[in-house]
Design a protein around this motif. Structure first.
Motif, mmCIF file in Angstrom:
data_model
loop_
_atom_site.group_PDB
_atom_site.id
_atom_site.type_symbol
_atom_site.label_atom_id
_atom_site.label_comp_id
_atom_site.label_asym_id
_atom_site.label_seq_id
_atom_site.Cartn_x
_atom_site.Cartn_y
_atom_site.Cartn_z
ATOM 1 N N CYS A 88 1.589 -4.265 0.468
ATOM 2 C CA CYS A 88 2.706 -4.507 -0.458
ATOM 3 C C CYS A 88 2.305 -4.465 -1.930
ATOM 4 C CB CYS A 88 3.334 -5.870 -0.190
ATOM 5 S SG CYS A 88 3.842 -6.128 1.503
ATOM 6 N N HIS A 89 1.004 -4.425 -2.214
ATOM 7 C CA HIS A 89 0.576 -4.464 -3.619
ATOM 8 C C HIS A 89 -0.353 -3.310 -3.974
ATOM 9 C CE1 HIS A 89 2.440 -8.354 -4.409
ATOM 10 N NE2 HIS A 89 1.867 -8.858 -3.336
ATOM 11 N N SER A 90 -0.094 -2.131 -3.438
ATOM 12 C CA SER A 90 -0.900 -0.967 -3.801
ATOM 13 C C SER A 90 -0.043 0.288 -3.641
ATOM 14 C CB SER A 90 -2.134 -0.860 -2.890
ATOM 15 O OG SER A 90 -1.779 -0.247 -1.664
ATOM 16 N N ASN A 91 -0.637 1.441 -3.901
ATOM 17 C CA ASN A 91 0.097 2.698 -3.760
ATOM 18 C C ASN A 91 -0.021 3.282 -2.364
ATOM 19 O OD1 ASN A 91 1.125 2.778 -6.354
ATOM 20 N ND2 ASN A 91 -0.704 3.774 -7.184
ATOM 21 N N LYS A 92 -0.604 2.495 -1.454
ATOM 22 C CA LYS A 92 -0.754 3.030 -0.102
ATOM 23 C C LYS A 92 -0.495 1.955 0.957
ATOM 24 C CE LYS A 92 -3.625 6.071 2.682
ATOM 25 N NZ LYS A 92 -2.388 6.444 3.353
ATOM 26 N N GLU B 44 6.247 -4.113 -7.665
ATOM 27 C CA GLU B 44 6.796 -4.368 -8.984
ATOM 28 C C GLU B 44 6.109 -5.583 -9.620
ATOM 29 O OE1 GLU B 44 11.187 -5.175 -10.049
ATOM 30 O OE2 GLU B 44 11.069 -3.272 -8.952
ATOM 31 N N GLU B 45 5.866 -6.592 -8.810
ATOM 32 C CA GLU B 45 5.210 -7.812 -9.304
ATOM 33 C C GLU B 45 3.729 -7.594 -9.579
ATOM 34 O OE1 GLU B 45 6.125 -10.865 -10.049
ATOM 35 O OE2 GLU B 45 8.239 -10.695 -9.543
ATOM 36 N N LEU B 46 3.096 -6.866 -8.664
ATOM 37 C CA LEU B 46 1.649 -6.698 -8.746
ATOM 38 C C LEU B 46 1.221 -5.489 -7.940
ATOM 39 C CD1 LEU B 46 -1.266 -7.842 -9.283
ATOM 40 C CD2 LEU B 46 -0.994 -9.173 -7.199
ATOM 41 N N ASN B 47 0.572 -4.526 -8.619
ATOM 42 C CA ASN B 47 0.060 -3.346 -7.930
ATOM 43 C C ASN B 47 -1.405 -3.170 -8.332
ATOM 44 O OD1 ASN B 47 -0.626 -0.800 -7.012
ATOM 45 N ND2 ASN B 47 1.361 0.105 -7.506
ATOM 46 N N PHE B 48 -2.304 -3.440 -7.395
ATOM 47 C CA PHE B 48 -3.737 -3.366 -7.713
ATOM 48 C C PHE B 48 -4.150 -1.956 -8.122
ATOM 49 C CE2 PHE B 48 -3.784 -7.241 -4.974
ATOM 50 C CZ PHE B 48 -4.326 -8.103 -5.917
ATOM 51 N N ASN B 49 -3.435 -0.946 -7.635
ATOM 52 C CA ASN B 49 -3.753 0.430 -7.990
ATOM 53 C C ASN B 49 -3.221 0.840 -9.361
ATOM 54 O OD1 ASN B 49 -3.319 1.639 -4.588
ATOM 55 N ND2 ASN B 49 -5.061 0.641 -5.538
ATOM 56 N N GLU B 50 -2.395 -0.023 -9.979
ATOM 57 C CA GLU B 50 -1.858 0.265 -11.317
ATOM 58 C C GLU B 50 -2.324 -0.773 -12.332
ATOM 59 O OE1 GLU B 50 -0.309 2.958 -11.909
ATOM 60 O OE2 GLU B 50 0.300 3.605 -9.900
ATOM 61 N N PHE B 51 -3.180 -1.661 -11.885
ATOM 62 C CA PHE B 51 -3.556 -2.829 -12.678
ATOM 63 C C PHE B 51 -4.093 -2.476 -14.064
ATOM 64 C CE2 PHE B 51 -5.894 -6.721 -13.703
ATOM 65 C CZ PHE B 51 -5.043 -7.694 -13.212
ATOM 66 N N ALA B 52 -4.877 -1.386 -14.133
ATOM 67 C CA ALA B 52 -5.494 -1.009 -15.406
ATOM 68 C C ALA B 52 -4.457 -0.580 -16.443
ATOM 69 C CB ALA B 52 -6.507 0.113 -15.181
ATOM 70 N N SER B 53 -3.252 -0.245 -15.985
ATOM 71 C CA SER B 53 -2.215 0.178 -16.935
ATOM 72 C C SER B 53 -1.442 -1.016 -17.502
ATOM 73 C CB SER B 53 -1.243 1.148 -16.254
ATOM 74 O OG SER B 53 -0.447 0.452 -15.314
ATOM 75 N N GLU C 226 2.935 6.164 -0.080
ATOM 76 C CA GLU C 226 1.676 6.709 0.421
ATOM 77 C C GLU C 226 0.961 7.599 -0.585
ATOM 78 O OE1 GLU C 226 3.197 8.573 4.079
ATOM 79 O OE2 GLU C 226 2.214 6.962 5.192
ATOM 80 N N SER C 227 1.339 7.504 -1.875
ATOM 81 C CA SER C 227 0.713 8.407 -2.843
ATOM 82 C C SER C 227 -0.792 8.147 -2.949
ATOM 83 C CB SER C 227 1.366 8.253 -4.217
ATOM 84 O OG SER C 227 0.752 7.199 -4.950
#
Ligand code: HEC
Length: 174
Positions: free
Chosen positions: A60-64, A89-98, A31-32
């Motif tokens: 399942c693919h974000s930080n929330k 781990e496979e795909l996080n839209f909130n971390e995509f830019a990294s 929930e960050s």
């Protein structure tokens, strides 16, 4: 016979105690909501795409993750946490830019593949979240969007930056 009945009673009792005991253990919730490296910081995110990702993918693919009440009941919470961790781990839209460029490029490819083949969202999820199931229009919206980003990347970056430099067969960070 009597012994067996007694055994069953003990067994049921132990199961009940175990079920009660695990209610006290919960994994950390996802929930960050950290958006520092969100995909929208590097690519255009049309509102309709955002809406689809929100209802069908982001749990399942974000930080929330939005947790329905029954995920407070164990072992549902563990099951859910497992999917969230694996999905992120496979795909996080909130971390995509990294992600490195070639990984971003590959993810767009994977998104198209998963959506085309109805692999995502997971069936175990759409069984409960009926509205997460993608209809044909929504699928097309995602496909067009991912293809658009893919094309944009091809014109923006040199061809060799779109392939994994190590060219391993199966990569840990893919
Ligand atoms: C209930 C959780 C859940 C939902 C909802 C969900 N996914 Fe996934 N996703 C996972 C898990 C778990 C994995 C990793 C295991 C696998 O590939 O099955 C994954 C893997 C992926 C991958 C990587 C596949 C690969 O080739 O390695 C992509 C791309 C993906 N999901 C896209 C999506 C999209 C797009 C949506 C929404 C339309 C979505 N997912 C909805 C849990 C989910």
């Amino acid at each position: 016979m009597i012994k067996f009945k007694l055994f069953l009673k003990y067994f049921a009792f132990i199961m009940l105690v175990a079920l009660l005991a695990i209610q006290f253990f919960h994994p950390t919730k996802n929930e960050s909501g950290d958006l520092t490296n969100d995909i929208s910081t590097v690519y255009t995110m049309p509102v309709d795409v955002q809406e689809i990702l929100k209802t069908s993918c982001n749990d399942c693919h974000s930080n929330k993750t939005i947790y329905p009440w029954y995920t407070n009941i164990q072992p549902v919470d563990w099951f859910m946490a497992d999917h969230v961790n694996e999905g992120k781990e496979e795909l996080n839209f909130n971390e995509f830019a990294s992600y490195r460029i070639y990984r971003q490029f590959k993810k767009m490819d994977e998104i198209m593949k998963e959506v085309k083949e109805n692999e995502m969202p997971l069936t175990s999820y759409t069984l409960i979240h009926g509205n997460a199931k993608l209809n044909e229009t929504q699928k097309q919206t995602i496909l067009n969007w991912a293809q658009g980003i893919s094309d944009e990347m091809k014109s923006k970056y040199p061809a060799d930056s779109l392939v994994n430099p190590k060219k391993r067969v199966k990569k840990d960070d893919d």
